[in-house]
Design a protein around this motif. Structure first.
Motif, PDB file in Angstrom:
ATOM      1  N   MET A  15       0.836  -1.191   0.000  1.00  0.00           N
ATOM      2  CA  MET A  15       0.000   0.000   0.000  1.00  0.00           C
ATOM      3  C   MET A  15       0.876   1.247   0.000  1.00  0.00           C
ATOM      4  O   MET A  15       2.074   1.166   0.282  1.00  0.00           O
ATOM      5  CB  MET A  15      -0.914   0.026   1.249  1.00  0.00           C
ATOM      6  N   TYR A  61     -12.269  -3.100   1.609  1.00  0.00           N
ATOM      7  CA  TYR A  61     -11.432  -2.059   1.008  1.00  0.00           C
ATOM      8  C   TYR A  61     -10.309  -2.662   0.173  1.00  0.00           C
ATOM      9  O   TYR A  61     -10.086  -2.244  -0.973  1.00  0.00           O
ATOM     10  CB  TYR A  61     -10.838  -1.161   2.101  1.00  0.00           C
ATOM     11  N   THR A  62      -9.585  -3.621   0.715  1.00  0.00           N
ATOM     12  CA  THR A  62      -8.464  -4.205  -0.031  1.00  0.00           C
ATOM     13  C   THR A  62      -8.940  -4.948  -1.274  1.00  0.00           C
ATOM     14  O   THR A  62      -8.243  -4.959  -2.289  1.00  0.00           O
ATOM     15  CB  THR A  62      -7.662  -5.152   0.872  1.00  0.00           C
ATOM     16  N   GLN A  71      -9.521  -2.353  -3.928  1.00  0.00           N
ATOM     17  CA  GLN A  71      -8.297  -1.707  -4.382  1.00  0.00           C
ATOM     18  C   GLN A  71      -7.284  -2.697  -4.971  1.00  0.00           C
ATOM     19  O   GLN A  71      -6.235  -2.265  -5.464  1.00  0.00           O
ATOM     20  CB  GLN A  71      -7.651  -0.966  -3.210  1.00  0.00           C
ATOM     21  N   GLN A  97      -3.508   5.252   0.461  1.00  0.00           N
ATOM     22  CA  GLN A  97      -4.372   4.087   0.674  1.00  0.00           C
ATOM     23  C   GLN A  97      -4.511   3.765   2.166  1.00  0.00           C
ATOM     24  O   GLN A  97      -5.576   3.337   2.611  1.00  0.00           O
ATOM     25  CB  GLN A  97      -3.816   2.889  -0.089  1.00  0.00           C
ATOM     26  N   GLN A 109      -4.236  -9.084   0.465  1.00  0.00           N
ATOM     27  CA  GLN A 109      -4.997  -9.007   1.702  1.00  0.00           C
ATOM     28  C   GLN A 109      -4.238  -9.527   2.918  1.00  0.00           C
ATOM     29  O   GLN A 109      -4.390  -8.998   4.025  1.00  0.00           O
ATOM     30  CB  GLN A 109      -6.323  -9.745   1.527  1.00  0.00           C
ATOM     31  N   ALA A 153     -11.634  -4.062   6.320  1.00  0.00           N
ATOM     32  CA  ALA A 153     -10.364  -4.175   5.605  1.00  0.00           C
ATOM     33  C   ALA A 153     -10.505  -5.085   4.391  1.00  0.00           C
ATOM     34  O   ALA A 153      -9.918  -4.809   3.326  1.00  0.00           O
ATOM     35  CB  ALA A 153      -9.286  -4.710   6.543  1.00  0.00           C
ATOM     36  N   ALA A 166      -1.895  -6.773   3.957  1.00  0.00           N
ATOM     37  CA  ALA A 166      -2.653  -5.707   4.608  1.00  0.00           C
ATOM     38  C   ALA A 166      -3.060  -6.119   6.019  1.00  0.00           C
ATOM     39  O   ALA A 166      -3.012  -5.309   6.952  1.00  0.00           O
ATOM     40  CB  ALA A 166      -3.890  -5.365   3.780  1.00  0.00           C
ATOM     41  N   ASP A 222      -7.096   6.150   3.494  1.00  0.00           N
ATOM     42  CA  ASP A 222      -8.444   5.775   3.062  1.00  0.00           C
ATOM     43  C   ASP A 222      -8.937   4.543   3.827  1.00  0.00           C
ATOM     44  O   ASP A 222     -10.092   4.493   4.276  1.00  0.00           O
ATOM     45  CB  ASP A 222      -8.455   5.484   1.565  1.00  0.00           C
ATOM     46  N   MET A 223      -8.070   3.547   3.984  1.00  0.00           N
ATOM     47  CA  MET A 223      -8.472   2.329   4.690  1.00  0.00           C
ATOM     48  C   MET A 223      -8.762   2.615   6.156  1.00  0.00           C
ATOM     49  O   MET A 223      -9.614   1.967   6.774  1.00  0.00           O
ATOM     50  CB  MET A 223      -7.395   1.253   4.558  1.00  0.00           C
ATOM     51  N   TRP A 256     -12.359   3.341   6.770  1.00  0.00           N
ATOM     52  CA  TRP A 256     -13.149   2.116   6.789  1.00  0.00           C
ATOM     53  C   TRP A 256     -12.971   1.379   8.119  1.00  0.00           C
ATOM     54  O   TRP A 256     -13.937   0.863   8.692  1.00  0.00           O
ATOM     55  CB  TRP A 256     -12.723   1.210   5.635  1.00  0.00           C
ATOM     56  N   ILE A 257     -11.750   1.327   8.602  1.00  0.00           N
ATOM     57  CA  ILE A 257     -11.467   0.585   9.828  1.00  0.00           C
ATOM     58  C   ILE A 257     -12.126   1.247  11.030  1.00  0.00           C
ATOM     59  O   ILE A 257     -12.655   0.553  11.920  1.00  0.00           O
ATOM     60  CB  ILE A 257      -9.946   0.470  10.035  1.00  0.00           C
TER      61      ILE A 257
END
Length: 298
Positions: free
Chosen positions: A62, A126-127, A130, A66, A134, A123, A137, A69-70, A73-74
């Motif tokens: 990442m 989102y991953t 994108q 990113q 995973q 996660a 991440a 942005d993640m 979401w988290i």
């Protein structure tokens, strides 16, 4: 009266408050722990992706943008998952009868295991969108979690909540409040294990230092899934252990079940926290062993 115990220090759960007319704004230590934990996790993640030598093929999964942005979401996953986890795992009957109370997050009631599920779902979504690897991440997220756990458990202690079972150890603490100070079979004030501090030391400090060593000294991020597996196993084992000293939620405690066991078979049982930690340990061992095996094969 239990001798040689500690009185709870004179700590306020509120850092400061401001009153403007009828409106009062208060910043609590628990909210500050969430904010600080998120900021620390963000900077740790950015530092890791800016060190290509840590990643397979020296290619971080990442970039800085990113990660930011993640993170949004988290945060949503933590709040929604933590609240719904508390509702479903610990007080489903009450909240089914009072559904409007589910939205009142400010009144307390968050479950780590629910928050973890929320983070995993957020996660993963989102991953997947994108095209980000995973497992890598997941390793990055797991590596950054312990500081937030450390601060969260310390704030639990400041709030005098989630205290432990009755104890006469020299470091046992007499927590404020009638429910904390009254224990079956104990005359006078009841001292308890400071289980919040046990969790802070094991889940936050010890596990966090272990992951830092693995990431920066042992190239663990080059084996996707290893750091995540170690985190799952370490947290699950620490939580399982501390549950022996942590007072269970009152809805699980009764005259016939003084230990607050949520699952019992043949005279043996587990608390709800232990039952939820066992799958974490199993998944963590699976991820860590598979990552090591793949690394050796590569």
């Amino acid at each position: 009266m239990i001798p040689a115990v500690l009185q709870f220090p004179d700590l306020s759960p509120t850092l400061f408050s401001i009153e403007i007319g009828s409106f009062t704004f208060a910043l609590r230590w628990y909210a500050l722990a969430y904010i600080a934990g998120i900021l620390i996790a963000w900077r740790m993640a950015v530092a890791a992706v800016r060190a290509p030598r840590l990643w397979p093929g020296e290619s971080p999964p990442m970039n800085d943008r990113q990660i930011e942005d993640m993170l949004t979401w988290i945060i949503l996953g933590v709040i929604l998952g933590g609240r719904l986890g508390f509702v479903l795992f610990y007080q489903p009957e009450y909240y089914l009868s009072h559904p409007a109370e589910i939205l009142k997050v400010w009144q307390g009631g968050m479950a780590f295991h629910g928050g973890l599920i929320g983070v995993i779902v957020a996660a993963w979504l989102y991953t997947r969108r994108q095209g980000i690897p995973q497992l890598s991440a997941a390793d990055l997220i797991a590596y950054t979690v312990p500081p937030g756990l450390l601060l969260g458990r310390l704030s639990n202690f400041v709030n005098a909540e989630l205290w432990g079972r009755a104890s006469d150890l020299p470091w046992a603490v007499v927590f404020p409040g009638p429910r904390a100070q009254e224990c079956p079979g104990v005359k006078g004030l009841c001292a308890r294990h400071p289980s919040q501090l046990y969790e802070a030391g094991l889940e936050g400090l010890l596990l966090g230092l272990l992951l830092i060593v693995l990431v920066w000294r042992r190239d663990a991020l080059k084996a996707p899934g290893l750091v995540c597996g170690v985190f799952f196993t370490g947290y699950g084992a620490a939580r399982f252990f501390v549950e022996f000293f942590r007072q269970p939620d009152p809805q699980f405690v009764s005259d016939g079940n003084p230990l607050g066991l949520a699952w019992q078979v043949g005279g043996y049982g587990l608390t709800q926290g232990q039952a939820l930690s066992l799958p974490m340990i199993a998944v963590g061992l699976f991820l860590a062993l598979r990552a090591r095996r793949r690394a050796r094969t590569a």
